[in-house]
Scaffold this active site. Structure first.
Site, PDB file in Angstrom:
ATOM      1  N   HIS A   1       0.839  -1.304   0.066  1.00 15.13           N
ATOM      2  CA  HIS A   1       0.047   0.034   0.023  1.00 15.13           C
ATOM      3  C   HIS A   1       0.880   1.070   0.119  1.00 15.13           C
ATOM      4  CE1 HIS A   1      -3.879   2.131   1.368  1.00 15.13           C
ATOM      5  NE2 HIS A   1      -2.705   3.009   1.720  1.00 15.13           N
ATOM      6  N   GLU A   2       1.675   1.399   1.003  1.00 13.32           N
ATOM      7  CA  GLU A   2       2.696   2.381   1.107  1.00 13.32           C
ATOM      8  C   GLU A   2       3.700   2.750  -0.087  1.00 13.32           C
ATOM      9  OE1 GLU A   2       1.712   4.667   2.978  1.00 13.32           O
ATOM     10  OE2 GLU A   2       0.314   3.470   4.370  1.00 13.32           O
TER      11      GLU A   2
ATOM     12  N   HIS B 160       1.845   4.464  -2.965  1.00 16.09           N
ATOM     13  CA  HIS B 160       1.741   6.057  -2.359  1.00 16.09           C
ATOM     14  C   HIS B 160       3.247   6.589  -3.100  1.00 16.09           C
ATOM     15  CE1 HIS B 160      -2.023   6.516  -0.400  1.00 16.09           C
ATOM     16  NE2 HIS B 160      -1.616   5.622   0.445  1.00 16.09           N
TER      17      HIS B 160
ATOM     18  N   HIS C 234       3.854   6.482  -6.802  1.00 13.82           N
ATOM     19  CA  HIS C 234       2.971   7.703  -7.372  1.00 13.82           C
ATOM     20  C   HIS C 234       3.582   8.705  -7.421  1.00 13.82           C
ATOM     21  CE1 HIS C 234      -1.406   9.320  -7.800  1.00 13.82           C
ATOM     22  NE2 HIS C 234      -0.759   9.702  -8.618  1.00 13.82           N
TER      23      HIS C 234
END
Length: 601
Positions: free
Chosen positions: A392-393, A396, A399
């Site tokens: 998940h992180e 980020h 991105h």
């Protein structure tokens, strides 16, 4: 108590498990140098005041200097704050963060004249400037966005005053952060071996996943009894934050705090309301899942502290961090060689701070600046949840990495509305990777359970949070008081609505509002639910369509903040202006639940 049950100090953590903040500043003297440089530019930029209409070149020079001071200020602030996050009890970095926060207020005040003065230029003339000077064409979208919000932008002097108020307006959140991360201390409970262990926020998650119900209940009681002792102070913090939001909405001529917040993304309040309405209509799906949980756990009553323990007791797997890295790398191969190469680079180059230590900020996040590579904070506990958190992180982080490689500074900060998409795409791909590789019926059931839990926590739970935020802001806007009892009553009532058909809603859950940091970033949490829905659709496209879908998705990642969030998601093939993506996601939840029910009988 055994010494190894104590939370380690920062210096006891091996360096290979710590992020390398020296990549930002190798020593404090370099930070001090940039601190002074930012101060100097903040003074210098005032020389453009009253001159922005003189020529396109003058406007461009001012915007470039603004980008320079803001990006450098970001670097100064992020370093100080992340150093504090390593150990919130470290007074040196508390002071550094305070100084950086004060500096940021000065910078925002210094540049606050730009937008009002720019909007004093007649619209036709301002737009013609972007055609007359190719350098200004870069700023076309942000200029158009400022024109769209012109009715909510105040005079130069008024904007300056609001900018100066930023530091004190953040007081409620800052006070909560210090209490919640540095000062709060939870009691000790007995672990599975009968040894006394201190409850921490990181360990709390693991305790709630314990097979021993006594441990789950003890941890639950330990946490909420601690927050309850400060309920009036915590209520004052949250209410102050709500009143702050109301104040800024009023002075900017918005009808409500939620309207002001959503307008930043050019999102209609109807989208927010439609999300709540759609989820409320499908609460029977969550009820059905929770009733399955009660049946499988063989519990006469399902309590709030029973909601996180894995339903499949036979599958209990500890996943060391190095193994987690390898799993995530394999799982994300559908995103292409370049993405995986960047992912490997981040994992091996000091981007990630892995383990919990005394005073470290709880939870997980990805952060960084335009001038640095991204960073990720974890509190890794060797669980499957932590593997998903890593994926998940890093979603980020990459991105941001793609955006910063492609966009100028002015578009490098993508909106939170789209931020959760990249992280959740990674989680979806990880789940799709793990399921067919399950070595047993029990392992597959465990993973399905995990997915349903992620869905429940991200869509159902965050929507409940969103409804809570909307309710408490409406109360204040209607002139009603918010005290600890009122907050508890509202929150308990929502828990009864969302969980009451299947769960014994424990009285202490009424205090949960007091420990949710996101409530100090108001009207944020609904974006988890919409982001999860969009990510579900994008991951499906990547797996079924292959390279064409991957290319569209990478184009989305590279777009940063160069358009409105709804329009950016259309690049990746998802239209969130319709409630259909949320409904489609709920259909996925139902199909997954069907499969789990069949597996577990």
């Amino acid at each position: 108590m055994a010494a190894n049950k104590d939370l380690p100090k920062r210096e006891a953590i091996a360096s290979k498990f710590k992020w390398k903040l020296e990549d930002i500043y190798s020593d404090i003297s370099l930070w001090e140098k940039d601190f002074k440089k930012v101060k100097g530019i903040a003074v210098q930029i005032s020389g453009f005041k009253g001159k922005l209409a003189d020529s396109p070149e003058m406007l461009l020079d001012c915007l470039k200097m603004s980008d320079e001071v803001l990006s450098l200020n970001d670097k100064v602030f992020v370093f100080a704050r992340m150093k504090r996050d390593e150990d919130n009890g470290n007074s040196t970095y508390q002071a550094l963060t305070d100084r950086a926060s004060t500096l940021a207020t000065e910078v925002f005040a210094a540049v606050s004249f730009i937008v009002p003065e720019m909007l004093d230029i007649p619209e036709d003339k301002l737009l013609s400037y972007t055609e007359a000077n190719s350098g200004l064409s870069v700023y076309l979208f942000t200029i158009q966005e400022n024109i769209r919000q012109k009715g909510h932008i105040l005079s130069d002097n008024e904007e300056h005053i609001l900018a100066l108020s930023a530091e004190i307006s953040d007081a409620a959140g800052d006070i909560f952060t210090m209490y919640n991360n540095a000062d709060i201390k939870f009691p000790y409970i007995k672990d599975e071996d009968g040894e006394e262990v201190e409850v921490t926020k990181g360990r709390y998650v693991a305790f709630l996943e314990s097979k021993d119900r006594r441990i789950r209940e003890d941890a639950f009681n330990a946490v909420y009894s601690t927050y309850k002792k400060m309920k009036n102070t915590l209520a004052a913090m949250l209410t102050s934050n709500v009143k702050k939001n109301r104040f800024y909405a009023m002075v900017r001529k918005y009808p409500s705090a939620i309207g002001a917040s959503l307008d930043n993304d050019n999102v209609s309040v109807s989208l927010y309301d439609n999300l709540i309405e759609t989820i409320n209509k499908k609460l029977t799906l969550q009820d059905r899942y929770l009733k399955l949980r009660k049946k499988v756990l063989k519990l006469e009553k399902l309590h709030m502290f029973d909601l996180y323990v894995p339903m499949v007791e036979e599958f209990d797997r500890k996943i060391p961090y190095e193994e987690a890295k390898a799993i995530v790398l394999e799982a994300l191969k559908p995103l292409g060689e370049e993405y995986v190469e960047f992912l490997q680079k981040g994992m091996d180059s000091g981007w990630i701070d892995v383990y919990e230590n005394q005073g470290k900020t709880s939870g997980a996040y990805a952060w960084g600046t335009f001038k640095t590579h991204p960073y990720v904070l974890l509190n890794y506990q060797d669980t499957i949840n932590d593997v998903f958190t890593l994926a998940h992180e890093m979603g980020h982080a990459l991105h941001s990495y793609y955006t910063n490689m492609t966009q100028p500074y002015v578009y490098s900060e993508y909106k939170i509305f789209v931020a959760e998409v990249a992280s959740t795409v990674n989680e979806s791909l990880l789940m799709r990777y793990l399921l067919p590789r399950a070595k047993s019926k029990q392992e597959k059931a465990y993973l399905l359970n995990h997915y349903l839990e992620e869905f429940r926590g991200t869509v159902f739970r965050q929507t409940m949070f969103a409804e809570f935020e909307k309710t408490i802001h409406e109360k204040v806007e209607q002139g009603e008081a918010l005290n600890a009892q009122e907050l508890c009553d509202i929150y308990y009532g929502l828990n009864k609505k969302y969980f009451g058909a299947a769960v014994e809603v424990d009285e202490d859950i009424a205090m949960e509002w007091s420990r949710i940091p996101h409530f100090y970033s108001s009207f944020y949490v609904y974006k988890y639910a919409t982001g999860f829905s969009a990510a579900t659709a994008i991951a499906e496209k990547i797996l079924t369509e292959g390279e064409p879908a991957v290319n569209k998705y990478l184009e989305f990642l590279k777009s940063g903040g160069s358009n409105y969030p709804i329009e950016l998601l259309k690049i990746a093939g998802v239209d969130l202006s319709s409630p259909q993506p949320v409904q489609d996601a709920l259909n996925v939840f139902e199909k997954t639940l069907d499969e789990l029910e069949e597996l577990l009988g």
